[in-house]
Design a protein around this motif. Sequence first.
Motif, PDB file in Angstrom:
ATOM      1  N   ALA A 180       0.812  -1.216   0.000  1.00 20.79           N
ATOM      2  CA  ALA A 180       0.000   0.000   0.000  1.00 20.79           C
ATOM      3  C   ALA A 180       0.844   1.264   0.000  1.00 20.79           C
ATOM      4  CB  ALA A 180      -0.938  -0.009   1.206  1.00 20.79           C
ATOM      5  N   PHE A 181       1.825   1.327   0.866  1.00 20.31           N
ATOM      6  CA  PHE A 181       2.601   2.561   0.988  1.00 20.31           C
ATOM      7  C   PHE A 181       3.534   2.786  -0.193  1.00 20.31           C
ATOM      8  CE2 PHE A 181       1.451   1.710   5.478  1.00 20.31           C
ATOM      9  CZ  PHE A 181       0.743   2.885   5.715  1.00 20.31           C
ATOM     10  N   ASN A 182       3.732   1.755  -1.011  1.00 20.69           N
ATOM     11  CA  ASN A 182       4.524   1.912  -2.230  1.00 20.69           C
ATOM     12  C   ASN A 182       3.655   2.068  -3.474  1.00 20.69           C
ATOM     13  OD1 ASN A 182       7.186   1.737  -1.146  1.00 20.69           O
ATOM     14  ND2 ASN A 182       6.919  -0.460  -0.891  1.00 20.69           N
ATOM     15  N   HIS A 183       2.332   1.963  -3.296  1.00 21.99           N
ATOM     16  CA  HIS A 183       1.408   2.058  -4.436  1.00 21.99           C
ATOM     17  C   HIS A 183       0.194   2.905  -4.050  1.00 21.99           C
ATOM     18  CE1 HIS A 183       3.714  -1.641  -5.172  1.00 21.99           C
ATOM     19  NE2 HIS A 183       3.558  -1.389  -6.453  1.00 21.99           N
ATOM     20  N   LEU A 184       0.457   4.071  -3.492  1.00 24.04           N
ATOM     21  CA  LEU A 184      -0.650   4.908  -3.004  1.00 24.04           C
ATOM     22  C   LEU A 184      -1.592   5.336  -4.120  1.00 24.04           C
ATOM     23  CD1 LEU A 184       1.198   7.171  -0.396  1.00 24.04           C
ATOM     24  CD2 LEU A 184      -0.294   5.206   0.053  1.00 24.04           C
ATOM     25  N   GLU A 185      -1.077   5.448  -5.343  1.00 23.74           N
ATOM     26  CA  GLU A 185      -1.916   5.929  -6.437  1.00 23.74           C
ATOM     27  C   GLU A 185      -2.992   4.918  -6.834  1.00 23.74           C
ATOM     28  OE1 GLU A 185      -1.469   8.170 -10.762  1.00 23.74           O
ATOM     29  OE2 GLU A 185       0.255   7.168  -9.876  1.00 23.74           O
ATOM     30  N   THR A 186      -2.727   3.626  -6.599  1.00 22.19           N
ATOM     31  CA  THR A 186      -3.665   2.595  -7.054  1.00 22.19           C
ATOM     32  C   THR A 186      -4.276   1.764  -5.928  1.00 22.19           C
ATOM     33  OG1 THR A 186      -1.793   1.067  -7.365  1.00 22.19           O
ATOM     34  CG2 THR A 186      -2.500   2.357  -9.280  1.00 22.19           C
ATOM     35  N   VAL A 187      -3.833   1.977  -4.699  1.00 19.29           N
ATOM     36  CA  VAL A 187      -4.226   1.068  -3.619  1.00 19.29           C
ATOM     37  C   VAL A 187      -5.706   1.150  -3.261  1.00 19.29           C
ATOM     38  CG1 VAL A 187      -3.749   2.641  -1.686  1.00 19.29           C
ATOM     39  CG2 VAL A 187      -3.483   0.163  -1.383  1.00 19.29           C
ATOM     40  N   MET A 188      -6.365   2.275  -3.523  1.00 18.57           N
ATOM     41  CA  MET A 188      -7.771   2.400  -3.133  1.00 18.57           C
ATOM     42  C   MET A 188      -8.642   1.356  -3.830  1.00 18.57           C
ATOM     43  SD  MET A 188      -7.995   4.629  -0.759  1.00 18.57           S
ATOM     44  CE  MET A 188      -9.776   4.792  -0.652  1.00 18.57           C
ATOM     45  N   ALA A 189      -8.233   0.926  -5.006  1.00 19.85           N
ATOM     46  CA  ALA A 189      -9.002  -0.094  -5.720  1.00 19.85           C
ATOM     47  C   ALA A 189      -8.906  -1.448  -5.032  1.00 19.85           C
ATOM     48  CB  ALA A 189      -8.512  -0.205  -7.159  1.00 19.85           C
ATOM     49  N   GLU A 190      -7.888  -1.658  -4.186  1.00 14.27           N
ATOM     50  CA  GLU A 190      -7.672  -2.943  -3.512  1.00 14.27           C
ATOM     51  C   GLU A 190      -8.110  -2.926  -2.055  1.00 14.27           C
ATOM     52  OE1 GLU A 190      -6.507  -5.376  -5.317  1.00 14.27           O
ATOM     53  OE2 GLU A 190      -5.999  -4.151  -7.078  1.00 14.27           O
ATOM     54  N   ILE A 191      -8.365  -1.765  -1.525  1.00 13.53           N
ATOM     55  CA  ILE A 191      -8.469  -1.618  -0.075  1.00 13.53           C
ATOM     56  C   ILE A 191      -9.700  -2.294   0.528  1.00 13.53           C
ATOM     57  CG2 ILE A 191      -9.796   0.532   0.229  1.00 13.53           C
ATOM     58  CD1 ILE A 191      -7.288   1.442   1.948  1.00 13.53           C
ATOM     59  N   ALA A 192     -10.719  -2.535  -0.288  1.00  8.06           N
ATOM     60  CA  ALA A 192     -11.933  -3.182   0.220  1.00  8.06           C
ATOM     61  C   ALA A 192     -11.641  -4.561   0.797  1.00  8.06           C
ATOM     62  CB  ALA A 192     -12.984  -3.286  -0.889  1.00  8.06           C
ATOM     63  N   ASN A 193     -10.577  -5.211   0.338  1.00  7.53           N
ATOM     64  CA  ASN A 193     -10.228  -6.551   0.819  1.00  7.53           C
ATOM     65  C   ASN A 193      -9.444  -6.535   2.123  1.00  7.53           C
ATOM     66  OD1 ASN A 193     -11.332  -7.805  -1.538  1.00  7.53           O
ATOM     67  ND2 ASN A 193      -9.488  -7.234  -2.673  1.00  7.53           N
ATOM     68  N   TYR A 194      -9.151  -5.337   2.640  1.00  6.44           N
ATOM     69  CA  TYR A 194      -8.285  -5.238   3.823  1.00  6.44           C
ATOM     70  C   TYR A 194      -8.868  -4.307   4.888  1.00  6.44           C
ATOM     71  CZ  TYR A 194      -4.853  -7.351   0.690  1.00  6.44           C
ATOM     72  OH  TYR A 194      -4.202  -8.190  -0.177  1.00  6.44           O
ATOM     73  N   LEU A 195     -10.181  -4.107   4.852  1.00  8.61           N
ATOM     74  CA  LEU A 195     -10.793  -3.143   5.762  1.00  8.61           C
ATOM     75  C   LEU A 195     -10.700  -3.552   7.225  1.00  8.61           C
ATOM     76  CD1 LEU A 195     -14.004  -2.116   3.762  1.00  8.61           C
ATOM     77  CD2 LEU A 195     -11.836  -0.884   3.961  1.00  8.61           C
ATOM     78  N   GLU A 196     -10.527  -4.853   7.508  1.00 10.79           N
ATOM     79  CA  GLU A 196     -10.493  -5.296   8.910  1.00 10.79           C
ATOM     80  C   GLU A 196      -9.137  -5.066   9.552  1.00 10.79           C
ATOM     81  OE1 GLU A 196      -9.342  -9.120   6.619  1.00 10.79           O
ATOM     82  OE2 GLU A 196     -10.397  -7.219   6.283  1.00 10.79           O
TER      83      GLU A 196
END
Length: 733
Positions: A180-196
């Motif tokens: 995430a911290f190395n891909h801040l520009e695209t990470v929002m598309a993946e973040i739903a899988n890590y909300l917990e």
Amino acid sequence: MKKIIIVLLMIAFQGSLVHAQSTQKIDIPIGRIGFHDNIDKEQAAALKFDGKADDLVKVSDDQTINLQVTNALIKQVDDMQTQIELDSSLDHRLKIKYLSGLYVMLHDYNVKRAYHKIQAEEAPVMVDAYRNMMAADIKGQSIKPYLQNLSFDAGEKMIEVFKDNPGYKDAREVLFGKYAFNHLETVMAEIANYLEYPVTDSVIAAVARKYPNQVLTYATSYTPVAASIRKNQDPIVQQIVAIGRTSQPTLILPFIDELMAGTTTVDKLTTIVSNEDLYFKQLVKSAIALQHRRNNGEHVLGLKAMMENLQAKSLRYIREVDDLHEEPANVRFAIVKNFTPEELYYLIVNGQEELYTSSYTNHNNAGLYDQMMARMKPPRGDSLLMLVEFDRFKKFIAMAAGYNTLDNFLKSMDPANANYLMKKYVSSLEKTEDLEDAVDVANSFGSIRDPKLLAFLREEVAKNYAYLSKKKDRRGMVIYELLGSLFDTETEKTSDSSKATEMASKLKLPPINFVTYNSLLNDSGRIIQQVFFYGDKDGHDSYISFMGNFPSSEWRVTKNKYWTVITSIKGKPITIYANLPIEEPGDKEAIEKLSEYLDENDIHPTVFIHRGHSYHVNTTLDNLQATAKIVVLGSCGGYHNLAIVLEKSPEAHIISSKQVGTRFVNEPIIRQLDETLRVGRNVDWVEMWSVLGKKFAGDARNKELFSDYVPPHKNLGAIFIKAYKQIMKDEKL
């Protein structure tokens, strides 16, 4: 490993490969032979990656690194295979589990190495981590401690074999954080899988600081991600959430820095955004303030959104001025009569791809540039640039060169300041993320006529090259070496053909002044063109005008629901596919249907022609094929469009314009091109432009418009990009 394993008792690798061997042999049950075979295949693939089937995994010019990687992927993996088979505490299921994990690790490494998604030198760390995780898993301990030295790409697949491990969830969080911290520009598309995961709050806060518009987009949705954003206690995230509750969140977001500082309020901004003129003026004022803060080393949040909104609003004014090009100056420029010099400056730098020459400057001194300088008191260019905090001054200088006002602009200031400005214009080009500034400089070389200024710039380019050579900055050296070559060739007093031939030779490029007829043919000896039309009034008028080029005595025309097919019946075989200008959004559907038809029937055009405003060009570029040899943009010749064309079609010769294309120029260019092809001749750009120049010489209305069209042999920006990509490819940089 073989089906009969020879157990190797490995001594630790310490600077060299040292190992002892035991000749103990064991049989592998048939149920696990396939798993060992799969591992062996991946090891063999790693060994053959460099094209040599030897005993060395070559990943570097450093032999020590190669030996370390070979030891890890071959000897240490063999050792683990043996260990797994000899461990009596593991049943058949667990042995398959750990063998499968070994295979997954090796396969993932090979695939990612092939696509440059992993550092090949990371293999020893990966193998060591897997061994430690396997040992911990056998003991029922967490695998989390062994992820510390792994990158996300190295560990993401490796941990999946340990899903039942008590530390799996924590390990997944650690790896997500690394990603995430190395891909801040695209990470929002993946973040739903890590909300917990607790780290998600920190990730969202980090994105908010760099890409606040992305957080705003998700915050205003009806998703679990939006709920997570609303609960985030970070002050910047909360400010974005508050902006998201307004009626115009995307218009207010650019002012987030001022909202955080308390110098404005949402209520004040809500009033301003309801008035287009007030909103544009506030954008300019705030953009200058943000540039000042950034120039002083401060981190600002809303600048990207500010620039995007300024671009959109600027084009609204520019298009009105352009559309009124036949009206008197007081009518044509009425919309900007109350604009300050700074506001006119921002219109200019945001309008590069759409600004008519006569909208920029004209004989009535009523153009945007003319009025900008006239409203400066006193009319000094250096004072103007100080007012705008030198925001995008390189873009402005390049445009001034292209529109032949650079001499006027430089003479408005002290000579020492003019020299300093031009020195800065050609400096630090290696520090930018893309090539936009370098391409602007390259383009300007063809427009500058002052011999003293040319000599000064040539000297500065040479100085920058020498400086970067001492630093051994290869990218910078390539940029300035290419600029020097373009500069020297462009300023030579020879014919255009000679210049183009010498330039191509110097830059080690294929010919840039002509395209051979044979290179445009498909397998059946036919030239295929695709022409893009759009469903607005301009597109409809352009289509009608275009169809007038094909008399029935020379061309056969057929039509279906979505497109027209035009086929030559005299001369060489040419087929032209043109989508119908159906009213939006039907035009996009027509283009999509035509592109699907071409793909399904293995039809690959070599000539692509864009007919439409700049806001349609992305659709045209999306449908560009790698086979393109000639691309007529007719407008929108900016860096990003040139870069996209050459990324998709590296061999393309590009015709573009400094302004919005017009059918009164496009049609003669296309007719000349088609007639050249219909008689089977090579397309000689120098000759073609000479013929067209004579045709427009007596056409007072369109002569100036034609002069803004840039033929491929004069398109220094495109030539620069081609040469840069070729060098970087050859040197594998």
